[in-house]
Design an enzyme around this catalytic site. Sequence first.
Site, PDB file in Angstrom:
ATOM      1  N   VAL A  47       0.605  -2.139  -4.940  1.00 48.09           N
ATOM      2  CA  VAL A  47       1.884  -2.076  -5.043  1.00 48.09           C
ATOM      3  C   VAL A  47       2.041  -3.081  -6.272  1.00 48.09           C
ATOM      4  O   VAL A  47       1.846  -4.216  -6.211  1.00 48.09           O
ATOM      5  CB  VAL A  47       2.444  -2.821  -3.604  1.00 48.09           C
ATOM      6  CG1 VAL A  47       4.119  -2.999  -3.920  1.00 48.09           C
ATOM      7  CG2 VAL A  47       2.140  -1.819  -2.434  1.00 48.09           C
ATOM      8  N   GLU A  48       2.620  -2.538  -7.222  1.00 48.06           N
ATOM      9  CA  GLU A  48       2.748  -3.272  -8.676  1.00 48.06           C
ATOM     10  C   GLU A  48       4.078  -3.872  -8.530  1.00 48.06           C
ATOM     11  O   GLU A  48       4.778  -3.646  -7.746  1.00 48.06           O
ATOM     12  CB  GLU A  48       2.847  -2.344  -9.856  1.00 48.06           C
ATOM     13  CG  GLU A  48       1.418  -1.819 -10.159  1.00 48.06           C
ATOM     14  CD  GLU A  48       1.358  -0.963 -11.514  1.00 48.06           C
ATOM     15  OE1 GLU A  48       0.169  -0.628 -11.729  1.00 48.06           O
ATOM     16  OE2 GLU A  48       2.561  -0.528 -12.002  1.00 48.06           O
ATOM     17  N   CYS A  57      -3.303  -5.514  -4.709  1.00 46.54           N
ATOM     18  CA  CYS A  57      -4.402  -4.418  -4.999  1.00 46.54           C
ATOM     19  C   CYS A  57      -4.376  -3.651  -3.740  1.00 46.54           C
ATOM     20  O   CYS A  57      -3.785  -4.024  -2.589  1.00 46.54           O
ATOM     21  CB  CYS A  57      -5.585  -5.266  -5.078  1.00 46.54           C
ATOM     22  SG  CYS A  57      -5.699  -6.040  -6.712  1.00 46.54           S
ATOM     23  N   GLU A  59      -6.815  -3.248  -1.853  1.00 47.31           N
ATOM     24  CA  GLU A  59      -7.602  -3.948  -0.696  1.00 47.31           C
ATOM     25  C   GLU A  59      -6.593  -4.793  -0.162  1.00 47.31           C
ATOM     26  O   GLU A  59      -6.993  -5.132   1.193  1.00 47.31           O
ATOM     27  CB  GLU A  59      -8.697  -4.546  -1.370  1.00 47.31           C
ATOM     28  CG  GLU A  59      -9.546  -3.396  -2.196  1.00 47.31           C
ATOM     29  CD  GLU A  59      -9.273  -3.531  -3.756  1.00 47.31           C
ATOM     30  OE1 GLU A  59     -10.189  -2.814  -4.488  1.00 47.31           O
ATOM     31  OE2 GLU A  59      -8.029  -3.487  -4.093  1.00 47.31           O
ATOM     32  N   CYS A  90     -11.673  -5.403  -7.649  1.00 43.29           N
ATOM     33  CA  CYS A  90     -11.610  -6.808  -8.509  1.00 43.29           C
ATOM     34  C   CYS A  90     -12.426  -8.155  -7.808  1.00 43.29           C
ATOM     35  O   CYS A  90     -12.616  -7.803  -6.575  1.00 43.29           O
ATOM     36  CB  CYS A  90     -10.366  -7.089  -9.174  1.00 43.29           C
ATOM     37  SG  CYS A  90      -9.265  -7.881  -7.755  1.00 43.29           S
ATOM     38  N   CYS A  93     -10.383  -9.159  -4.788  1.00 37.94           N
ATOM     39  CA  CYS A  93     -10.434  -8.365  -3.711  1.00 37.94           C
ATOM     40  C   CYS A  93     -12.083  -8.254  -2.953  1.00 37.94           C
ATOM     41  O   CYS A  93     -12.144  -7.967  -1.897  1.00 37.94           O
ATOM     42  CB  CYS A  93     -10.068  -6.936  -3.942  1.00 37.94           C
ATOM     43  SG  CYS A  93      -8.424  -6.870  -4.290  1.00 37.94           S
TER      44      CYS A  93
END
Length: 146
Positions: A47-48, A57, A59, A90, A93
């Site tokens: 969800v940006e 992210c 995750e 990343c 996460c």
Amino acid sequence: MSEGIDWQRLHRAARAACEHGYAPYSHYRVGAAGLVDDGRLVVGCNVENAAYGVTLCAECGLISSLVAGGGGRLVAFCCVDSSGAAIMACGRCRQLLWEHGGAGLLVDTPLGVLPMSQVLPQAFDITNLDARRAAEETGHREGTPE
């Protein structure tokens, strides 16, 4: 190592979650799926946000779903892009996955299925905090000669 885990089911769930990703800026949707020790399947999508630093992210969504659904330990995890290709979590996460799955969590990576102990070697966790607390209780300070 990963016998008995339906990786195809996890990938299908991750791809379905990916379709719900909110990525109006990067156009890079991500979906994640995890198998919980009680048999549940949890998912998440990215969800940006216009303020990139607060983007979530996939995750993060998965871990929130895990905890909101009653918790448990992750035993298997995969993360995919919109083409369905396995992608690596990343650093932030990886830490979240370690917290909720530990060293034995199986992660489908671009190099194949690996235990979390190889995905995040020398991880920081509660044992580090416990060691520090124990040292403080005995009056020993890290880095200080005894």
